[in-house]
Scaffold this motif. Sequence first.
Motif, mmCIF file in Angstrom:
data_model
loop_
_atom_site.group_PDB
_atom_site.id
_atom_site.type_symbol
_atom_site.label_atom_id
_atom_site.label_comp_id
_atom_site.label_asym_id
_atom_site.label_seq_id
_atom_site.Cartn_x
_atom_site.Cartn_y
_atom_site.Cartn_z
ATOM 1 N N GLN A 197 0.852 -1.170 0.000
ATOM 2 C CA GLN A 197 0.000 0.000 0.000
ATOM 3 C C GLN A 197 0.895 1.229 0.000
ATOM 4 N N VAL A 253 -5.020 1.497 -4.008
ATOM 5 C CA VAL A 253 -5.564 0.206 -3.633
ATOM 6 C C VAL A 253 -4.842 -0.868 -4.437
ATOM 7 N N GLU A 292 -8.096 -10.688 -1.916
ATOM 8 C CA GLU A 292 -8.242 -10.148 -0.568
ATOM 9 C C GLU A 292 -7.957 -11.309 0.380
ATOM 10 N N GLN A 348 -15.390 -5.876 0.050
ATOM 11 C CA GLN A 348 -14.121 -5.155 -0.025
ATOM 12 C C GLN A 348 -13.343 -5.579 -1.270
ATOM 13 N N ASP A 373 -12.440 -3.128 -4.451
ATOM 14 C CA ASP A 373 -11.052 -2.822 -4.755
ATOM 15 C C ASP A 373 -10.562 -3.403 -6.079
#
Length: 109
Positions: A34, A39, A52, A67, A71
């Motif tokens: 990050q 992202v 993820e 999420q 993303d």
Amino acid sequence: MMMGKAQRDKGARGERLWRDECRKHGYNAQRGSQSNGAVIADVIGLPHIHQEVKFVERLNLRSAMEQSERDAKDGEIPIVAHKCNRKPWLVTMNSEDFFKLYAAWEGQQ
């Protein structure tokens, strides 16, 4: 939402474990990084898949999947790779993506 050092460390450990699982299957996976608010997937190296990674005992799977979907870049399939202690990895994806992958696999058989 702020998370403590122990949670961050466990998350990083989970990402390394998933990276190693991907490598075991022949993929050149790396932990994402990050920076500047960009992202980036938790683990990169599976082309066209947004990964993820969750390493927790109790997971809100719907929230984790949302999420990953939020993303994912255009053209990426969002997945959640998740595990808890002493259990094997599981991969969750939405059914439309599952059937696309299954049809592609079936066409190669």
